[in-house]
Design an enzyme around this catalytic site. Structure first.
Site, PDB file in Angstrom:
ATOM      1  N   TYR A 144      -4.927  -9.882  10.132  1.00 20.43           N
ATOM      2  CA  TYR A 144      -5.883  -9.582   9.062  1.00 20.43           C
ATOM      3  C   TYR A 144      -7.278 -10.106   9.416  1.00 20.43           C
ATOM      4  CZ  TYR A 144      -1.841  -8.710   5.967  1.00 20.43           C
ATOM      5  OH  TYR A 144      -0.694  -8.223   5.398  1.00 20.43           O
ATOM      6  N   GLU A 154      -3.938  -3.993   9.566  1.00 22.91           N
ATOM      7  CA  GLU A 154      -4.466  -5.003   8.641  1.00 22.91           C
ATOM      8  C   GLU A 154      -5.893  -5.452   8.957  1.00 22.91           C
ATOM      9  OE1 GLU A 154      -3.243  -5.381   5.902  1.00 22.91           O
ATOM     10  OE2 GLU A 154      -1.186  -4.663   6.158  1.00 22.91           O
ATOM     11  N   GLU A 177       0.803  -1.222   0.000  1.00 28.05           N
ATOM     12  CA  GLU A 177       0.000   0.000   0.000  1.00 28.05           C
ATOM     13  C   GLU A 177       0.836   1.272   0.000  1.00 28.05           C
ATOM     14  OE1 GLU A 177       0.289  -2.291   2.432  1.00 28.05           O
ATOM     15  OE2 GLU A 177       0.327  -1.391   4.423  1.00 28.05           O
ATOM     16  N   HIS A 182      -6.084   0.884   2.447  1.00 25.85           N
ATOM     17  CA  HIS A 182      -4.953   1.275   3.293  1.00 25.85           C
ATOM     18  C   HIS A 182      -4.711   2.788   3.285  1.00 25.85           C
ATOM     19  CE1 HIS A 182      -3.069  -2.113   5.222  1.00 25.85           C
ATOM     20  NE2 HIS A 182      -2.991  -2.828   4.117  1.00 25.85           N
ATOM     21  N   HIS A 208      -8.260  -3.741  -1.198  1.00 28.52           N
ATOM     22  CA  HIS A 208      -7.461  -3.814   0.027  1.00 28.52           C
ATOM     23  C   HIS A 208      -6.401  -2.710   0.054  1.00 28.52           C
ATOM     24  CE1 HIS A 208      -5.628  -5.933   3.480  1.00 28.52           C
ATOM     25  NE2 HIS A 208      -4.512  -5.415   2.996  1.00 28.52           N
ATOM     26  N   GLU A 209      -5.630  -2.607  -1.029  1.00 29.90           N
ATOM     27  CA  GLU A 209      -4.539  -1.623  -1.031  1.00 29.90           C
ATOM     28  C   GLU A 209      -5.094  -0.196  -1.019  1.00 29.90           C
ATOM     29  OE1 GLU A 209      -1.921  -2.954  -0.198  1.00 29.90           O
ATOM     30  OE2 GLU A 209      -2.416  -4.999  -0.813  1.00 29.90           O
ATOM     31  N   ASP A 211       8.849 -10.207  10.308  1.00 29.54           N
ATOM     32  CA  ASP A 211       8.621 -11.017   9.105  1.00 29.54           C
ATOM     33  C   ASP A 211       8.325 -12.469   9.477  1.00 29.54           C
ATOM     34  OD1 ASP A 211       8.717  -9.284   6.898  1.00 29.54           O
ATOM     35  OD2 ASP A 211      10.906  -9.228   6.930  1.00 29.54           O
TER      36      ASP A 211
HETATM   37 ZN   LIG Z   1      -2.767  -4.874   3.956  1.00 25.31          ZN
END
Ligand SMILES: [Zn+2]
Length: 442
Positions: A376, A311, A264, A292, A288-289, A368
């Site tokens: 999410y 998220e 995003e 953001h 979704h993006e 990560d």
């Molecule tokens: Zn996202």
């Protein structure tokens, strides 16, 4: 003076000067796979003494005050997750500093692609800074707590290529020989993980007065077809969440090695080319993006422990946009797929239940490595539960005041909960919010 680390994944110290604005002047050396150049940090308030910056695999050539006087610095040994602390000693009343440096060919934020890895005949370079890779691109305070504007960014690149940055384009200067300098500025304050750029043989197709799609020349027409509805999506989102605050909404279709579905980056969403399916069916990736731009980019998690604020809210917003554009059934279908993903994740993390809480404690854990569908999809479930508890009209009013209250800020789960309690007293308790937030599983 309090001295405190603000973020488990940054050496940033709240007792030290905080960056407000940066300049970047970088040359992309495709042959040696490195960026070389300079970053200027300007502080919110003048300060002196030590300042700790994040860095990873950088070679530091010189550190100077804004007037050019050389400053003493010390680059500590690298720590596996955080990278190397760069401590600079500032004179009293310093308003900023300047660092000459170069990146490593293995910089974790950068991917240097050979022509054979692209759709065309030219090399390609792109950055991916989320969650903590901006420090491999430039030495800085790499925590979302410290939002920065970019006064001026200069990228010197081969003149047959073009730089795009998640920022406002300010034109191109001839640099002599076969090089040119692409100029940008970013007036909206962003967390450093949203610093982003790409260099390649890129072409554009306009989608609306404020939206365009960019890609390598070879796929630009397919991309323009696939994303023709981007403007409609932004309008649907504005109706739900308030004005779009980032001026332009452009989409950059990446080469196949881009590791995510989408990223995003503000003003310039990066998307995988696997969304080019020819029938506009992967609209949820763009929903979704685009979402953001409100949830994540406008109101940002203070650090990776609160990633669900980015998220979970964005999955919720994405499905509200889909519902507005395609109807309730489409949104419910995506929610069902999300529920399935979440079950798979919960099994995978059965031995690490603390990573299935919405609020995590990632001290000593690489973000990560903790990445999963939990923030999410479990985040989505909590927000949906809150909506169902108060009813949609009251919930939508809350969402708009939440986004207005914390716009261009980076916040914690507690700040969200306090605001929720103020605006909708008792609702968090009725929805069992803390069980989602601090309890494992669902
Ligand atoms: Zn996202």
């Amino acid at each position: 003076m309090s001295c405190m680390r603000l973020d488990p994944h940054s050496y940033t110290d709240s007792g030290q000067p905080q960056t407000r604005d940066i300049d970047l002047a970088l040359r992309a050396d495709f042959q040696h796979r490195m960026l070389e150049g300079e970053i200027t940090l300007r502080f919110r308030e003048p300060g002196g003494g030590a300042i700790d910056l994040d860095s990873r695999e950088l070679r530091i050539d010189a550190v100077a005050a804004l007037d050019g006087a050389l400053l003493r610095y010390e680059l500590a040994a690298a720590e596996p997750i955080l990278g190397a602390r760069l401590r600079v000693t500032l004179p009293a009343g310093a308003r900023g500093l300047r660092i000459r440096y170069r990146t490593s060919p293995t910089a974790s934020a950068l991917q240097w692609l050979e022509p054979s890895q692209t759709a065309g005949k030219e090399p390609f370079l792109f950055s991916q800074c989320q969650p903590i890779h901006a420090r491999s691109l430039a030495p800085l305070q790499d925590t979302p707590r410290i939002r920065i504007t970019v006064g001026r960014a200069r990228f010197k690149v081969p003149s047959r290529l073009r730089t795009l940055m998640a920022a406002a384009a300010k034109g191109r200067e001839d640099a002599g020989g076969s090089e040119a300098v692409d100029l940008f500025e970013m007036p909206q304050p962003i967390p450093p993980y949203l610093l982003a750029f790409a260099v390649g043989d890129l072409e554009r197709r306009e989608l609306s007065a404020r939206a365009a799609v960019w890609s390598e020349r070879a796929v630009v027409d397919a991309a323009a077809y696939e994303f023709a509805e981007a403007e409609e999506m932004i309008r649907a989102a504005e109706k739900l969440f308030g004005p779009y605050e980032w001026d332009r909404y452009d989409i950059l279709v990446m080469p196949p090695s881009f590791p995510y579905g989408g990223m995003e980056n503000p003003r310039l969403t990066f998307v995988t080319p696997s969304v080019l399916v020819g029938d506009r069916s992967l609209v949820s990736v763009i929903a979704h993006e685009a979402a953001h731009a409100w949830t994540g980019n406008l109101v940002t998690n203070a650090n990776a422990n609160h990633f669900w604020l980015n998220e979970g809210f964005t999955v919720y917003a994405e499905r509200r946009i889909l519902e507005a554009l395609e109807g309730r059934e489409s949104a419910e279908l995506h929610a069902a797929a999300g529920w399935h993903d979440l079950q798979v994740t919960l099994e995978r993390f059965a031995a690490r239940p603390q990573l299935t809480c919405l609020r995590t404690d990632l001290r000593g854990i690489d973000p990560d490595e903790a990445y999963s569908s939990v923030p999410y999809e479990k985040g989505y479930l909590l927000l949906r539960k809150l909506e169902e508890t108060v009813g949609r009209p009251a919930w939508d009013a809350f969402l708009r005041s939440y986004l207005g209250r914390f716009r261009f800020q980076s916040i914690t789960t507690d700040q969200f909960l306090e605001f929720l309690e103020t605006e909708l007293p008792g609702v968090a308790a009725r929805a069992g919010a803390l069980e989602y937030i601090d309890g494992p599983g669902v």
